[in-house]
Design an enzyme around this catalytic site. Structure first.
Site, PDB file in Angstrom:
ATOM      1  CG  HIS A 155      -0.163  -6.628  21.842  1.00  0.00           C
ATOM      2  ND1 HIS A 155       1.037  -6.789  21.753  1.00  0.00           N
ATOM      3  CD2 HIS A 155      -0.135  -6.565  23.434  1.00  0.00           C
ATOM      4  CE1 HIS A 155       1.915  -6.896  22.734  1.00  0.00           C
ATOM      5  NE2 HIS A 155       1.088  -6.655  23.853  1.00  0.00           N
ATOM      6  CB  SER A 276     -15.633   4.765  -5.128  1.00  0.00           C
ATOM      7  OG  SER A 276     -15.029   4.191  -6.074  1.00  0.00           O
ATOM      8  CE  LYS A 282     -14.917   2.045  -0.367  1.00  0.00           C
ATOM      9  NZ  LYS A 282     -13.706   1.759  -1.106  1.00  0.00           N
ATOM     10  CD  GLU A 289      -7.401   6.637   3.097  1.00  0.00           C
ATOM     11  OE1 GLU A 289      -7.145   6.521   1.804  1.00  0.00           O
ATOM     12  OE2 GLU A 289      -8.757   5.999   3.616  1.00  0.00           O
TER      13      GLU A 289
END
Ligand code: ARG
Length: 457
Positions: A155, A276, A282, A289
């Site tokens: 969980h 970025s 970043k 992804e």
């Protein structure tokens, strides 16, 4: 005029040519199509169905075309519709009359089934090979991290301590099953359909076994209708690809999470991250992804073909031409995903101290505290309740179980003794899990050894 144009009094509307022509994508089958035709022509000659001299000319001509395909010298013609008629047209342009005999005893329906099977076998082999690379990277990481303790989760809540090796070996099992699935898809594709004709076989005495032998197939299809209308092997590939992408996606999700500032379990290599355009600080895990995102495409490809196939009466229908783009797209997406993922994983640095520290927060030794009590004669359900109270107490005091004194522990239950502190250390918690499939380092070592043997099979 079209190769099939005899009964037509009009030429095809350019809208129709543009709509139904498949050469823009089935040109990828050129190698399979030509190799298949060489085998077919060889057999036609051997069987005396066409004169040997014509068979020889056809084979020579096809070999020349194949060379030119490899050299990028062929201009495919949209109005020759598909790869099959393009090759036949070019062949006849080059060798004349004999070229017109190639299609004896054959239909594009069994021809395209053959090409797809050949390409699918290749894709299965390639994918299984790439999975071997990934599996071996996983084994190496596991071997290096037998003692790297980390929190295991259920969980998304800290549950019990495990090791990074054990976590890695879970993925090993997943990708090993994927390899099995691609091998199964290979077997499904490894059946030779030529001789099915358009749907009802053919009147010529073809030697189907000979063609299968020439092309390296293990068997021939048993029913001509099924031979031209079966695309199960592509669906087997697509479902194996979907499941494999699902595994890659889960792994990516974990790496993305572990790479966050909140977790800091892993440092992704700069080579697989991007920056970025506005936020100078970043470093984003784009490779992971994208793989996670591309999983959806492959599911879409599987759904597309399942849906195409669900309503088609026997035997061939043009709907089935839609199989190719879905299959190629899934194959390409998977191949790219596996390549990038394996390289990315290899370049990851695992922050062992952070993982280890993470393991001891969140009462991950609570089950072991209950097990300690059980060892000293307390029924498990009672022990569970006592440790639950201990946890509540610790939460109030902002402490971990091991921060409590022996007196405090004893005030909850007299069974606790000094050795409990040793027994509840993260290392002890992991080392006590010593049954097959569990995370104790010697058990994981056995799993790694077994994994290496499986990899070699
Ligand atoms: N381009 C077709 C396909 O991909 C080849 C088979 C065509 N057969 C036919 N009867 N029109 O499915």
């Amino acid at each position: 005029m079209k190769l099939w144009g005899g009964r037509f009094s009009k030429s095809t509307d350019h809208l129709m040519d543009d709509f139904h022509s498949s050469i823009s994508f089935d040109k990828r089958l050129a190698e399979q199509d030509i190799t298949g035709s060489i085998a077919h022509a060889t057999m036609l000659g051997e069987q005396g169905i066409i004169p040997q001299a014509d068979a020889d000319k056809i084979v020579e001509g096809l070999k020349g075309i194949l060379e030119d395909v490899h050299a990028g010298k062929i201009e495919w013609m949209v109005d020759a519709e598909d790869i099959h008629m393009n090759v036949e047209t070019i062949l006849t342009q080059r060798i004349g009359e004999a070229g017109k005999k190639l299609h004896t005893g054959r239909s594009r329906n069994d021809q395209v089934a053959l090409d797809a099977r050949m390409y699918c076998k290749l894709a299965c082999e390639e994918t299984a090979e790439m999975l071997n690379d990934l599996l071996s990277v996983i084994l190496d990481i596991a071997q290096d991290n037998l003692h790297t303790i980390m929190p295991g989760y259920t969980h998304m809540q800290k549950a019990q301590p495990i090791t990074l090796a054990h976590h890695m070996m879970a993925y090993f099992q997943m990708f090993l099953r994927d390899r099995r699935r691609f091998r199964n898809a290979y077997d499904a594709a490894d059946v030779m359909p030529l001789g099915s004709g358009a749907l009802a076989g053919t009147t010529y005495p073809l030697n189907r076994e000979r063609v299968a032998e020439l092309l390296g197939f293990s068997a021939i299809t048993d029913n001509s209708l099924d031979g031209v209308s079966d695309r199960d092997f592509l669906l087997d590939f697509l479902s194996a690809a979907s499941i494999c992408m699902m595994h890659l996606s889960r792994f990516c999700e974990e790496l993305i999470l572990w790479n966050t500032n909140e977790f800091r379990f892993v440092e992704m290599d700069d080579a697989f991250a991007t920056g970025s355009s506005i936020m100078p600080q970043k470093k984003n895990p784009d490779a992971a992804e994208l793989i996670r995102g591309k999983t959806g495409r492959v599911y879409g490809d599987l759904m597309a073909l399942l849906t195409v196939m669900k309503g088609i009466p026997l035997a061939y229908n043009k709907d089935m031409q839609e199989d190719k783009e879905a299959f190629f797209d899934a194959r390409d997406t998977l191949v790219k995903g596996l390549t990038v993922f394996t390289a990315m994983l290899k370049s990851c640095t695992f922050r062992k101290e952070v993982m280890e520290k993470g393991a001891s927060g969140g009462f991950t030794n609570a089950t072991d505290a209950a097990d300690y009590m059980v060892k000293h004669g307390v029924p498990f359900r009672d022990a569970h309740a006592v440790v639950g109270k201990l946890v509540a107490h610790c939460l109030n005091e902002n402490k971990a179980l091991l921060d409590l004194t022996l007196e405090e522990l004893k005030s909850f239950h007299p069974v606790f003794e000094q050795d409990v502190f040793e027994d509840l250390s993260m290392l002890a918690c992991v080392e006590k899990r010593r049954i097959p499939g569990a995370p104790a380092p010697d058990m994981v070592q056995l799993a790694i050894d077994k994994g290496r043997r499986a990899l070699a099979e």
